[in-house]
Design a protein around this motif. Structure first.
Motif, PDB file in Angstrom:
ATOM      1  N   ILE A 189       0.838  -1.198   0.000  1.00  0.00           N
ATOM      2  CA  ILE A 189       0.000   0.000   0.000  1.00  0.00           C
ATOM      3  C   ILE A 189       0.874   1.249   0.000  1.00  0.00           C
ATOM      4  O   ILE A 189       2.067   1.181   0.297  1.00  0.00           O
ATOM      5  N   PHE A 190       0.265   2.370  -0.337  1.00  0.00           N
ATOM      6  CA  PHE A 190       0.863   3.664  -0.057  1.00  0.00           C
ATOM      7  C   PHE A 190       0.173   4.189   1.183  1.00  0.00           C
ATOM      8  O   PHE A 190      -1.057   4.129   1.309  1.00  0.00           O
ATOM      9  N   TYR A 191       0.969   4.713   2.129  1.00  0.00           N
ATOM     10  CA  TYR A 191       0.409   5.072   3.426  1.00  0.00           C
ATOM     11  C   TYR A 191       0.822   6.481   3.842  1.00  0.00           C
ATOM     12  O   TYR A 191       2.002   6.847   3.782  1.00  0.00           O
ATOM     13  N   ALA A 192      -0.184   7.274   4.226  1.00  0.00           N
ATOM     14  CA  ALA A 192       0.058   8.601   4.777  1.00  0.00           C
ATOM     15  C   ALA A 192      -0.058   8.493   6.293  1.00  0.00           C
ATOM     16  O   ALA A 192      -1.150   8.578   6.860  1.00  0.00           O
ATOM     17  N   GLU A 193       1.081   8.267   6.949  1.00  0.00           N
ATOM     18  CA  GLU A 193       1.084   7.945   8.378  1.00  0.00           C
ATOM     19  C   GLU A 193       0.501   9.055   9.244  1.00  0.00           C
ATOM     20  O   GLU A 193      -0.233   8.791  10.196  1.00  0.00           O
ATOM     21  N   GLU A 194       0.807  10.313   8.923  1.00  0.00           N
ATOM     22  CA  GLU A 194       0.388  11.388   9.812  1.00  0.00           C
ATOM     23  C   GLU A 194      -1.126  11.611   9.817  1.00  0.00           C
ATOM     24  O   GLU A 194      -1.663  12.236  10.728  1.00  0.00           O
ATOM     25  N   VAL A 195      -1.825  11.084   8.809  1.00  0.00           N
ATOM     26  CA  VAL A 195      -3.291  11.206   8.800  1.00  0.00           C
ATOM     27  C   VAL A 195      -3.985   9.855   8.837  1.00  0.00           C
ATOM     28  O   VAL A 195      -5.212   9.781   8.868  1.00  0.00           O
ATOM     29  N   GLY A 196      -3.212   8.753   8.838  1.00  0.00           N
ATOM     30  CA  GLY A 196      -3.793   7.422   8.953  1.00  0.00           C
ATOM     31  C   GLY A 196      -4.634   7.010   7.759  1.00  0.00           C
ATOM     32  O   GLY A 196      -5.699   6.401   7.918  1.00  0.00           O
ATOM     33  N   VAL A 197      -4.147   7.326   6.557  1.00  0.00           N
ATOM     34  CA  VAL A 197      -4.889   6.995   5.336  1.00  0.00           C
ATOM     35  C   VAL A 197      -4.015   6.134   4.429  1.00  0.00           C
ATOM     36  O   VAL A 197      -2.829   6.415   4.235  1.00  0.00           O
ATOM     37  N   ALA A 198      -4.623   5.071   3.876  1.00  0.00           N
ATOM     38  CA  ALA A 198      -3.899   4.161   2.990  1.00  0.00           C
ATOM     39  C   ALA A 198      -4.523   4.160   1.597  1.00  0.00           C
ATOM     40  O   ALA A 198      -5.727   4.404   1.440  1.00  0.00           O
ATOM     41  N   TYR A 199      -3.687   3.860   0.603  1.00  0.00           N
ATOM     42  CA  TYR A 199      -4.143   3.746  -0.779  1.00  0.00           C
ATOM     43  C   TYR A 199      -3.678   2.392  -1.316  1.00  0.00           C
ATOM     44  O   TYR A 199      -2.496   2.061  -1.234  1.00  0.00           O
ATOM     45  N   PRO A 200      -4.591   1.600  -1.879  1.00  0.00           N
ATOM     46  CA  PRO A 200      -4.233   0.242  -2.330  1.00  0.00           C
ATOM     47  C   PRO A 200      -3.418   0.236  -3.615  1.00  0.00           C
ATOM     48  O   PRO A 200      -3.355   1.230  -4.347  1.00  0.00           O
ATOM     49  N   ILE A 201      -2.806  -0.906  -3.865  1.00  0.00           N
ATOM     50  CA  ILE A 201      -2.051  -1.138  -5.093  1.00  0.00           C
ATOM     51  C   ILE A 201      -2.597  -2.420  -5.717  1.00  0.00           C
ATOM     52  O   ILE A 201      -2.650  -3.470  -5.063  1.00  0.00           O
ATOM     53  N   ILE A 202      -3.027  -2.363  -6.968  1.00  0.00           N
ATOM     54  CA  ILE A 202      -3.569  -3.531  -7.664  1.00  0.00           C
ATOM     55  C   ILE A 202      -2.683  -3.859  -8.857  1.00  0.00           C
ATOM     56  O   ILE A 202      -2.467  -3.018  -9.737  1.00  0.00           O
ATOM     57  N   ARG A 203      -2.136  -5.075  -8.862  1.00  0.00           N
ATOM     58  CA  ARG A 203      -1.233  -5.537  -9.923  1.00  0.00           C
ATOM     59  C   ARG A 203      -0.094  -4.552 -10.160  1.00  0.00           C
ATOM     60  O   ARG A 203       0.290  -4.262 -11.292  1.00  0.00           O
ATOM     61  N   GLY A 204       0.411  -4.022  -9.062  1.00  0.00           N
ATOM     62  CA  GLY A 204       1.544  -3.118  -9.147  1.00  0.00           C
ATOM     63  C   GLY A 204       1.187  -1.691  -9.502  1.00  0.00           C
ATOM     64  O   GLY A 204       2.073  -0.846  -9.643  1.00  0.00           O
ATOM     65  N   ILE A 205      -0.096  -1.388  -9.628  1.00  0.00           N
ATOM     66  CA  ILE A 205      -0.544  -0.042  -9.997  1.00  0.00           C
ATOM     67  C   ILE A 205      -1.173   0.642  -8.790  1.00  0.00           C
ATOM     68  O   ILE A 205      -2.238   0.224  -8.320  1.00  0.00           O
ATOM     69  N   PRO A 206      -0.548   1.686  -8.254  1.00  0.00           N
ATOM     70  CA  PRO A 206      -1.111   2.408  -7.111  1.00  0.00           C
ATOM     71  C   PRO A 206      -2.402   3.139  -7.495  1.00  0.00           C
ATOM     72  O   PRO A 206      -2.478   3.760  -8.555  1.00  0.00           O
ATOM     73  N   LEU A 207      -3.400   3.039  -6.628  1.00  0.00           N
ATOM     74  CA  LEU A 207      -4.662   3.756  -6.818  1.00  0.00           C
ATOM     75  C   LEU A 207      -4.611   5.004  -5.953  1.00  0.00           C
ATOM     76  O   LEU A 207      -4.801   4.934  -4.734  1.00  0.00           O
ATOM     77  N   LEU A 208      -4.367   6.152  -6.565  1.00  0.00           N
ATOM     78  CA  LEU A 208      -4.069   7.365  -5.814  1.00  0.00           C
ATOM     79  C   LEU A 208      -5.026   8.512  -6.120  1.00  0.00           C
ATOM     80  O   LEU A 208      -4.655   9.680  -6.040  1.00  0.00           O
ATOM     81  N   ARG A 209      -6.264   8.169  -6.432  1.00  0.00           N
ATOM     82  CA  ARG A 209      -7.292   9.194  -6.514  1.00  0.00           C
ATOM     83  C   ARG A 209      -7.868   9.407  -5.120  1.00  0.00           C
ATOM     84  O   ARG A 209      -7.861   8.482  -4.287  1.00  0.00           O
ATOM     85  N   PRO A 210      -8.372  10.612  -4.799  1.00  0.00           N
ATOM     86  CA  PRO A 210      -8.916  10.865  -3.456  1.00  0.00           C
ATOM     87  C   PRO A 210      -9.947   9.846  -3.011  1.00  0.00           C
ATOM     88  O   PRO A 210      -9.980   9.445  -1.838  1.00  0.00           O
ATOM     89  N   GLU A 211     -10.793   9.390  -3.922  1.00  0.00           N
ATOM     90  CA  GLU A 211     -11.843   8.434  -3.549  1.00  0.00           C
ATOM     91  C   GLU A 211     -11.310   7.037  -3.250  1.00  0.00           C
ATOM     92  O   GLU A 211     -12.052   6.181  -2.763  1.00  0.00           O
ATOM     93  N   HIS A 212     -10.030   6.792  -3.512  1.00  0.00           N
ATOM     94  CA  HIS A 212      -9.428   5.494  -3.189  1.00  0.00           C
ATOM     95  C   HIS A 212      -8.920   5.433  -1.747  1.00  0.00           C
ATOM     96  O   HIS A 212      -8.488   4.374  -1.289  1.00  0.00           O
ATOM     97  N   ALA A 213      -8.971   6.542  -1.031  1.00  0.00           N
ATOM     98  CA  ALA A 213      -8.435   6.590   0.332  1.00  0.00           C
ATOM     99  C   ALA A 213      -9.190   5.638   1.260  1.00  0.00           C
ATOM    100  O   ALA A 213     -10.420   5.566   1.227  1.00  0.00           O
ATOM    101  N   VAL A 214      -8.419   4.930   2.082  1.00  0.00           N
ATOM    102  CA  VAL A 214      -8.985   4.024   3.082  1.00  0.00           C
ATOM    103  C   VAL A 214      -8.484   4.454   4.451  1.00  0.00           C
ATOM    104  O   VAL A 214      -7.278   4.627   4.671  1.00  0.00           O
TER     105      VAL A 214
END
Length: 258
Positions: free
Chosen positions: A227-252
């Protein structure tokens, strides 16, 4: 748009000479403002058929290339196209108006008719490209102001961008070039190039060495296993088949992610 994934690569295979001419023309424009060993980013990369050609032609002049698109399926097609072409680039899913990269992180940001459908949001789009760029922005888009009356009507009917130069100048960018390009596949949608020098910025390149930022908050974003992780705000973004999903609506929300 997502359901039509594969149509760009099909066109490139069926029209190799057209694609080669397009990439050569675009590479020539980028080279005029690209520092030796610089980095490039294509906004709205589609299926990377243009990016692959540009990377090949600029191979000795760049250290890394990036590209993003709204559609995961399109980006996955692009990943396969790059591999088949023997080229390499960092592809991810992203939003033109919330690019997940820090200020001044990419030497040259460029477009290839990807701003085109965003009529009415010209200034927003250019501002975001300028924010991310370190040196220059190269926009290859419909040249409304340089087109004839018939082409202008076509662009108006489709809601294409216009007034790009005026928008850029309002943002403080210096216009280095604004002209029609020789090669354009559709006479009703003539391609023009607008090259912008980055306005002076007091914001330095990211100190932590990462060029990534959370598209929601601007917080530092780092790769953490799958995953890509923004530690200071506790938000993660998934990676599917090596492709990061980095649109705002992908935030978990993942405050306890380790």
């Amino acid at each position: 748009y997502d359901l039509q994934a594969g149509s760009y690569t099909e066109y490139a295979r069926a029209n190799p000479q057209d694609k080669e001419e397009w990439c050569a023309q675009l590479s020539e424009q980028i080279r005029t403002v690209l520092p030796k060993g610089g980095t490039i980013l294509e906004v709205g990369v589609g299926e990377a058929t243009t990016l692959a050609g540009v990377v090949k032609l600029l191979d000795k002049d760049i250290t890394s290339a990036y590209g993003f698109d709204l559609s995961w399926s399109r980006v996955d097609e692009g990943r396969q196209w790059l591999m088949g072409s023997g080229q390499n680039a960092n592809l991810f899913v992203g939003d033109l108006f919330k690019i997940p990269l820090v200020d001044n992180s990419i030497d040259v940001v460029y477009s290839s008719h990807s701003l085109e459908p965003n009529g009415g949001r010209e200034e927003e789009a250019i501002a975001e490209c300028l924010r991310v760029s370190r040196t220059a922005v190269v926009l290859v888009e419909p040249a409304y102001e340089l087109a004839n009356a018939e082409a202008r009507m076509h662009m108006e009917n489709h809601g294409y961008v216009r007034g790009l130069r005026d928008a850029a100048e309002r943002l403080g960018a210096k216009v280095l070039k604004h002209s029609l390009l020789k090669h354009s596949s559709n006479p009703l949608n003539p391609s023009g190039v607008l090259i912008l020098a980055k306005p002076p910025s007091s914001i330095p390149y990211g100190d932590n060495g990462s060029i990534w930022q959370c598209p929601l908050t601007g917080s530092p974003l780092n790769l953490n296993k799958d995953i890509f992780y923004a530690e200071e705000v506790g938000v993660a973004y998934p990676i599917i088949r090596g492709i990061p999903l980095l649109r705002p609506e992908h935030a978990v929300i993942a405050s306890k992610c380790k």
